[in-house]
Design an enzyme around this catalytic site. Structure first.
Site, PDB file in Angstrom:
ATOM      1  N   ASP A 232     -17.694  -3.028   3.754  1.00 33.93           N
ATOM      2  CA  ASP A 232     -19.049  -3.501   3.507  1.00 33.93           C
ATOM      3  C   ASP A 232     -19.145  -5.009   3.765  1.00 33.93           C
ATOM      4  O   ASP A 232     -18.277  -5.780   3.330  1.00 33.93           O
ATOM      5  CB  ASP A 232     -19.378  -3.209   2.033  1.00 33.93           C
ATOM      6  CG  ASP A 232     -20.804  -3.544   1.667  1.00 33.93           C
ATOM      7  OD1 ASP A 232     -21.701  -2.973   2.287  1.00 33.93           O
ATOM      8  OD2 ASP A 232     -21.014  -4.376   0.761  1.00 33.93           O
ATOM      9  N   GLU A 292     -18.821  -3.044   8.799  1.00 35.74           N
ATOM     10  CA  GLU A 292     -20.253  -3.340   8.833  1.00 35.74           C
ATOM     11  C   GLU A 292     -20.365  -4.750   9.420  1.00 35.74           C
ATOM     12  O   GLU A 292     -20.419  -5.749   8.712  1.00 35.74           O
ATOM     13  CB  GLU A 292     -20.882  -3.307   7.435  1.00 35.74           C
ATOM     14  CG  GLU A 292     -22.400  -3.394   7.546  1.00 35.74           C
ATOM     15  CD  GLU A 292     -23.116  -3.897   6.303  1.00 35.74           C
ATOM     16  OE1 GLU A 292     -24.349  -3.873   6.299  1.00 35.74           O
ATOM     17  OE2 GLU A 292     -22.459  -4.336   5.354  1.00 35.74           O
TER      18      GLU A 292
HETATM   19  C1  GLC Z   1     -24.214  -3.778   2.742  1.00 36.83           C
HETATM   20  C2  GLC Z   1     -24.709  -2.413   2.347  1.00 36.83           C
HETATM   21  C3  GLC Z   1     -26.012  -2.563   1.630  1.00 36.83           C
HETATM   22  C4  GLC Z   1     -25.771  -3.374   0.384  1.00 36.83           C
HETATM   23  C5  GLC Z   1     -25.107  -4.696   0.724  1.00 36.83           C
HETATM   24  C6  GLC Z   1     -24.550  -5.345  -0.498  1.00 36.83           C
HETATM   25  O1  GLC Z   1     -25.048  -4.399   3.641  1.00 36.83           O
HETATM   26  O2  GLC Z   1     -24.799  -1.593   3.477  1.00 36.83           O
HETATM   27  O3  GLC Z   1     -26.591  -1.326   1.311  1.00 36.83           O
HETATM   28  O4  GLC Z   1     -26.967  -3.598  -0.286  1.00 36.83           O
HETATM   29  O5  GLC Z   1     -24.029  -4.543   1.601  1.00 36.83           O
HETATM   30  O6  GLC Z   1     -23.409  -4.666  -0.929  1.00 36.83           O
END
Ligand code: GLC
Length: 568
Positions: A232, A292
């Site tokens: 993440d 991500e």
């Molecule tokens: C990432 C996740 C998102 C979340 C953020 C904070 O972007 O995909 O859903 O709110 O991280 O953890």
């Protein structure tokens, strides 16, 4: 009112296909003739556990619900599921605020449920990928509770604490979820840093103890059988230790804060050291690391693979996902960039943070055809696709209609400009029954009216449905060697409307032709330069049964998809 997209034709061409037998368990070496690893041949599928399947009818999905749908996923052609956070959490950010990394939130079940899910999934050759929230914990995590208790507590330096400046926060950094990224804590008279919600304090990755503890979390899950992690928000792990102010841009953002570039608190080079070390741990379990990875250009994306392919195997290409308009030149350009990175591309078209692809690409007239077109595109490219649950049905965004219905805190803050992310997180549409068959209770979010037509039960019975199309493309992807292993060779690159390419493996090839326009188009192909001087084609899958397969003078229906086997 949606319109269907006409018929498509699937030819049972298994005799043409080279079947590859994928292993059940993790391997340490290449698994196919082209030297590819399991995660290169796999189709990944993102599950938002709150919304996938509710087996106890409390309105919220859980692990047992996922387990009850494994047969569906297997039939669809999914090889690995990424489950977004299901750890214990106060659920401020619906699980992305983790209070215990080595357990399951009771609302989703127990560790025993997880073990059962893992075992049953393995029997179906479906691997499990967990979400690893590395940047921050919940403010209720015992590490943070200790950290905030006193300036001398054992975990003080696990988070980022600073004195205020001139009666305010330590610098001008803004939280991506609104307001200052610093929260004052009266207990110790200092501010802590949070890139996301105040309930999500950032871990201090400059502290080796944090690194050790977090790496151990991954080992713990590998031992439990997980096949990898989706990391993440990796770009946010490090901040400038000197806390330079970020450059301010004119105007305000959607939450009313000053606009800034995140120069000093995102994308710092130190992240790559962590990723390299995390990869060493992953390699011991033949696990995959998916990132991500929000990037502005191909060099940033390239960096995530690591200089020696020693960082992330699958950094998601959001630049591809952000080509928001159907456009042959725009997709051609983005694919060429991804191909130029030297890494194995990782394509996504939707997820739990971005509006569903059905709405983003749909033109309101040919939405179902466009959903098939997008599947025909990203599932036939060279690379690994990561699907988002319900995309295979043509699930649409169902944004809240009233502010008081919004669940996602940023939707409340940003209303009505930003309605939050509830719309793309609604329950999976299993049937045309109440709540899309997701629950007999009150679902945590409502399903849209289009559930009546766009659901698993209805679409499984319709040979022309989006779901059936996905199944067919995925079957081809798993069985056709050119689609699995072949190069990407762009064709007819000047065509403003039709995106076409070859996937070429040795003397085999598949031709993909995608009409990215709402009008009928023509296309013809000379494959001499690609090594097929007197090529013939035979249709593997098409949305247009009336089209006679021919390399010359093909007539393409609006948004038509044509996947052709090329023979010498
Ligand atoms: C990432 C996740 C998102 C979340 C953020 C904070 O972007 O995909 O859903 O709110 O991280 O953890």
């Amino acid at each position: 009112m949606r319109r269907g997209s006409g018929n498509f034709l699937f030819l049972a061409a298994s005799t043409f296909f080279t079947l590859l037998i994928l292993p059940l368990s993790a391997q340490t070496g290449p698994v196919d003739a082209a030297g590819h690893q399991w995660w290169q041949n796999a189709v990944f599928y993102e599950i938002y556990p709150r919304s996938f399947a509710d087996s106890n009818n409390d309105g919220i999905g859980e692990l047992n619900g996922i387990a009850s749908k494994l047969a569906y996923l297997e039939k669809l052609g999914v090889d690995a599921i990424w489950i977004t956070p299901c750890y214990p959490s106060p659920q401020v950010d619906f699980g992305y605020d983790v209070s215990d990394y080595e357990n399951i939130d009771p609302m989703y079940g127990t560790l025993q449920d997880f073990d059962r899910l893992e075992k049953e999934a393995k029997q179906k050759s479906i691997r499990i990928i967990m979400d690893f929230v590395m940047n921050h914990t919940s403010d209720q995590h015992p590490w943070f509770l200790d950290s905030r208790a006193s300036r001398t507590s054992a975990h003080r330096n696990w988070y980022i604490w600073r004195d205020g400046k001139n009666g305010g926060p330590p610098n001008n950094w803004i939280s991506i979820f609104g307001g200052s990224a610093w929260k004052f804590d009266p207990t110790t008279d200092q501010y802590y840093y949070h890139y996301f919600y105040p309930q999500q304090p950032d871990l201090n990755w400059r502290n080796p103890a944090v690194k050790t503890a977090m790496f151990d979390v991954t080992r713990w899950w590998y031992q439990r059988g997980v096949a990898g992690f989706r990391l993440d928000a990796v770009d946010t792990l490090f901040e400038d230790p000197d806390l330079h102010d970020n450059p301010v841009l004119p105007g305000k953002n959607k939450y009313g804060d000053p606009r800034e570039t995140d120069k000093y608190n995102t994308n710092l080079p130190e992240v790559h050291d962590v990723l390299r070390d995390l990869r060493k741990v992953a390699d011991q379990s033949d696990a995959v690391l998916i990132g991500e990875t929000w990037t502005d250009n191909i060099n940033e994306l390239k960096a995530y693979y690591g200089p020696h392919h020693d960082e992330l195997q699958l950094p998601m290409d959001f630049m591809f996902a952000m080509v928001n308009k159907i456009s042959a030149p725009a997709f051609r350009r983005q694919i060429a960039l991804a191909e130029s990175s030297g890494g194995w591309p990782t394509y996504v078209i939707s997820n739990h943070d971005i509006e569903r692809s059905y709405d983003r690409y749909g033109d309101g007239q040919h939405d179902d055809a466009i959903a098939k077109l997008m599947a025909g595109l990203y599932l036939t490219l060279r690379g690994t696709p990561i699907m988002y649950y319900g995309e295979e049905l043509g699930m649409e965004n169902n944004d809240p209609k009233r502010k008081e219905d919004v669940k996602d805190p940023i939707g409340k803050l940003g209303w009505p400009k930003d309605k939050g992310r509830d719309g793309e997180r609604t329950p999976m549409q299993w049937s045309s029954g109440p709540n899309g068959g997701f629950t007999t209770g009150k679902p945590w979010l409502p399903v849209p009216p289009s559930t009546a037509t766009h659901n698993v039960a209805t679409e499984s019975k319709d040979p022309n449905s989006i779901l059936e199309f996905y199944e067919h493309v995925l079957k081809l992807r798993h069985t056709n060697q050119a689609l699995l292993d072949g190069d990407y060779v762009a064709l007819n690159q000047d065509d403003p409307n039709v995106l076409s390419y070859l996937r070429r493996y040795k003397d085999q090839a598949v031709l993909v032709v995608l009409n990215m326009s709402g009008s009928e188009r023509k296309a013809s192909f000379d494959l001499t330069a690609q090594g097929f001087p007197s090529a013939k084609i035979g249709t593997l899958l098409s949305t247009d049964p009336s089209q006679q397969a021919s390399l010359h003078d093909m007539t393409l229906q609006p948004f038509g998809v044509y996947i052709e086997e090329v023979s010498k």
